[in-house]
Design a protein around this motif. Structure first.
Motif, PDB file in Angstrom:
ATOM      1  N   ILE A  43      -5.953   2.305  -1.302  1.00 15.86           N
ATOM      2  CA  ILE A  43      -5.533   3.097  -0.143  1.00 15.86           C
ATOM      3  C   ILE A  43      -4.819   4.327  -0.675  1.00 15.86           C
ATOM      4  O   ILE A  43      -3.825   4.210  -1.393  1.00 15.86           O
ATOM      5  CB  ILE A  43      -4.636   2.292   0.813  1.00 15.86           C
ATOM      6  CG1 ILE A  43      -5.417   1.101   1.395  1.00 15.86           C
ATOM      7  CG2 ILE A  43      -4.164   3.158   1.965  1.00 15.86           C
ATOM      8  CD1 ILE A  43      -5.180  -0.165   0.696  1.00 15.86           C
ATOM      9  N   HIS A  44      -5.356   5.502  -0.364  1.00 17.74           N
ATOM     10  CA  HIS A  44      -4.827   6.759  -0.892  1.00 17.74           C
ATOM     11  C   HIS A  44      -3.793   7.336   0.074  1.00 17.74           C
ATOM     12  O   HIS A  44      -4.092   7.569   1.242  1.00 17.74           O
ATOM     13  CB  HIS A  44      -5.971   7.754  -1.118  1.00 17.74           C
ATOM     14  CG  HIS A  44      -7.037   7.207  -2.021  1.00 17.74           C
ATOM     15  ND1 HIS A  44      -6.892   7.149  -3.380  1.00 17.74           N
ATOM     16  CD2 HIS A  44      -8.249   6.674  -1.744  1.00 17.74           C
ATOM     17  CE1 HIS A  44      -7.985   6.614  -3.918  1.00 17.74           C
ATOM     18  NE2 HIS A  44      -8.823   6.316  -2.933  1.00 17.74           N
ATOM     19  N   HIS A  45      -2.565   7.516  -0.426  1.00 23.49           N
ATOM     20  CA  HIS A  45      -1.459   8.094   0.341  1.00 23.49           C
ATOM     21  C   HIS A  45      -1.045   9.400  -0.334  1.00 23.49           C
ATOM     22  O   HIS A  45      -1.322   9.605  -1.516  1.00 23.49           O
ATOM     23  CB  HIS A  45      -0.239   7.159   0.336  1.00 23.49           C
ATOM     24  CG  HIS A  45      -0.530   5.770   0.791  1.00 23.49           C
ATOM     25  ND1 HIS A  45      -0.612   5.419   2.115  1.00 23.49           N
ATOM     26  CD2 HIS A  45      -0.757   4.631   0.096  1.00 23.49           C
ATOM     27  CE1 HIS A  45      -0.874   4.124   2.211  1.00 23.49           C
ATOM     28  NE2 HIS A  45      -0.963   3.623   1.000  1.00 23.49           N
ATOM     29  N   LEU A  62      -9.399  -2.797  -2.466  1.00 26.34           N
ATOM     30  CA  LEU A  62      -9.369  -1.499  -1.792  1.00 26.34           C
ATOM     31  C   LEU A  62      -8.256  -0.679  -2.406  1.00 26.34           C
ATOM     32  O   LEU A  62      -7.183  -1.202  -2.709  1.00 26.34           O
ATOM     33  CB  LEU A  62      -9.091  -1.674  -0.297  1.00 26.34           C
ATOM     34  CG  LEU A  62     -10.087  -2.511   0.492  1.00 26.34           C
ATOM     35  CD1 LEU A  62      -9.611  -2.672   1.938  1.00 26.34           C
ATOM     36  CD2 LEU A  62     -11.480  -1.912   0.446  1.00 26.34           C
ATOM     37  N   LEU A 107      -2.194   0.485   8.131  1.00 22.79           N
ATOM     38  CA  LEU A 107      -2.334   1.903   7.820  1.00 22.79           C
ATOM     39  C   LEU A 107      -1.487   2.696   8.804  1.00 22.79           C
ATOM     40  O   LEU A 107      -1.753   2.667  10.009  1.00 22.79           O
ATOM     41  CB  LEU A 107      -3.802   2.316   7.897  1.00 22.79           C
ATOM     42  CG  LEU A 107      -4.750   1.535   6.980  1.00 22.79           C
ATOM     43  CD1 LEU A 107      -6.195   1.899   7.268  1.00 22.79           C
ATOM     44  CD2 LEU A 107      -4.402   1.784   5.521  1.00 22.79           C
ATOM     45  N   LEU A 143      -8.242  -3.954   8.979  1.00 25.15           N
ATOM     46  CA  LEU A 143      -7.470  -2.740   8.730  1.00 25.15           C
ATOM     47  C   LEU A 143      -7.072  -2.153  10.069  1.00 25.15           C
ATOM     48  O   LEU A 143      -7.910  -2.048  10.975  1.00 25.15           O
ATOM     49  CB  LEU A 143      -8.305  -1.706   7.969  1.00 25.15           C
ATOM     50  CG  LEU A 143      -8.701  -2.040   6.539  1.00 25.15           C
ATOM     51  CD1 LEU A 143      -9.939  -2.903   6.512  1.00 25.15           C
ATOM     52  CD2 LEU A 143      -8.943  -0.780   5.753  1.00 25.15           C
ATOM     53  N   VAL A 158      -7.002   8.287   6.932  1.00 23.29           N
ATOM     54  CA  VAL A 158      -6.712   7.602   5.672  1.00 23.29           C
ATOM     55  C   VAL A 158      -8.014   7.384   4.904  1.00 23.29           C
ATOM     56  O   VAL A 158      -9.002   6.898   5.454  1.00 23.29           O
ATOM     57  CB  VAL A 158      -6.019   6.240   5.926  1.00 23.29           C
ATOM     58  CG1 VAL A 158      -5.745   5.517   4.624  1.00 23.29           C
ATOM     59  CG2 VAL A 158      -4.743   6.436   6.729  1.00 23.29           C
ATOM     60  N   VAL A 179      -9.862   5.394   1.907  1.00 18.67           N
ATOM     61  CA  VAL A 179      -9.797   4.132   1.192  1.00 18.67           C
ATOM     62  C   VAL A 179     -11.024   4.063   0.287  1.00 18.67           C
ATOM     63  O   VAL A 179     -12.123   4.410   0.698  1.00 18.67           O
ATOM     64  CB  VAL A 179      -9.808   2.949   2.185  1.00 18.67           C
ATOM     65  CG1 VAL A 179      -9.803   1.614   1.460  1.00 18.67           C
ATOM     66  CG2 VAL A 179      -8.645   3.034   3.165  1.00 18.67           C
ATOM     67  N   TYR A 216      -5.200  -3.272  -2.521  1.00 17.11           N
ATOM     68  CA  TYR A 216      -5.245  -4.489  -1.737  1.00 17.11           C
ATOM     69  C   TYR A 216      -6.410  -5.329  -2.251  1.00 17.11           C
ATOM     70  O   TYR A 216      -7.572  -4.931  -2.132  1.00 17.11           O
ATOM     71  CB  TYR A 216      -5.426  -4.192  -0.245  1.00 17.11           C
ATOM     72  CG  TYR A 216      -5.364  -5.434   0.592  1.00 17.11           C
ATOM     73  CD1 TYR A 216      -4.138  -5.915   1.062  1.00 17.11           C
ATOM     74  CD2 TYR A 216      -6.504  -6.176   0.861  1.00 17.11           C
ATOM     75  CE1 TYR A 216      -4.059  -7.089   1.790  1.00 17.11           C
ATOM     76  CE2 TYR A 216      -6.439  -7.352   1.593  1.00 17.11           C
ATOM     77  CZ  TYR A 216      -5.219  -7.797   2.043  1.00 17.11           C
ATOM     78  OH  TYR A 216      -5.149  -8.959   2.762  1.00 17.11           O
ATOM     79  N   VAL A 264      -4.331  -5.144   6.348  1.00 16.24           N
ATOM     80  CA  VAL A 264      -4.013  -3.879   5.688  1.00 16.24           C
ATOM     81  C   VAL A 264      -3.487  -2.941   6.774  1.00 16.24           C
ATOM     82  O   VAL A 264      -4.248  -2.493   7.632  1.00 16.24           O
ATOM     83  CB  VAL A 264      -5.248  -3.258   4.991  1.00 16.24           C
ATOM     84  CG1 VAL A 264      -4.904  -1.927   4.353  1.00 16.24           C
ATOM     85  CG2 VAL A 264      -5.828  -4.226   3.962  1.00 16.24           C
ATOM     86  N   ASP A 291      -1.207   5.867  -4.635  1.00 16.88           N
ATOM     87  CA  ASP A 291      -2.190   4.895  -4.177  1.00 16.88           C
ATOM     88  C   ASP A 291      -1.587   3.489  -4.140  1.00 16.88           C
ATOM     89  O   ASP A 291      -0.708   3.165  -4.934  1.00 16.88           O
ATOM     90  CB  ASP A 291      -3.395   4.868  -5.117  1.00 16.88           C
ATOM     91  CG  ASP A 291      -4.144   6.187  -5.158  1.00 16.88           C
ATOM     92  OD1 ASP A 291      -4.006   6.981  -4.204  1.00 16.88           O
ATOM     93  OD2 ASP A 291      -4.868   6.423  -6.134  1.00 16.88           O
TER      94      ASP A 291
END
Length: 102
Positions: free
Chosen positions: A9-11, A7, A37, A27, A92, A94, A18, A35, A15
């Motif tokens: 995960i876009h922040h 995965l 978030l 999640l 979020v 993903v 995982y 995970v 990124d």
């Protein structure tokens, strides 16, 4: 076990990745989630990624704001994931990717 998958995960600040090394990944917002978030719109235990017969699926765990794959709502029965699918968990985003990160 399915081929390697992960995965993304876009922040806002970049990124994170995982690796899906277990057949059952949770999640959510709680520290005990696989995970974590950090988003107020994410439920404590929000969604699950499971491997069924070599295919990863995402399932909503009765979250407050729901889980979406490519814009479509997912229920507790889940939806199969394809490489590049976009998963929305709260606010979020993903991305599901086949293969190793990089």
């Amino acid at each position: 076990m399915a081929a390697t998958a992960h995965l993304v995960i876009h922040h806002a600040d970049g990124d994170t990745f995982y690796l899906l090394t277990h057949p059952n990944i949770v999640l959510g917002r709680v520290d005990s989630a696989d995970v974590v978030l950090h988003d107020a719109a994410v439920s404590r235990v929000h969604a699950r990624v499971v491997e069924l017969e070599g295919v990863h699926h995402v399932m909503d765990l009765s979250s407050r704001t729901g889980t979406r794959v490519n814009g479509r709502a997912v229920d507790e029965y889940g939806a199969p994931l394809l490489d590049g699918d976009s998963i929305q968990v709260g606010n979020v985003r993903v991305t599901y990717r086949r293969g190793a990160p990089g």
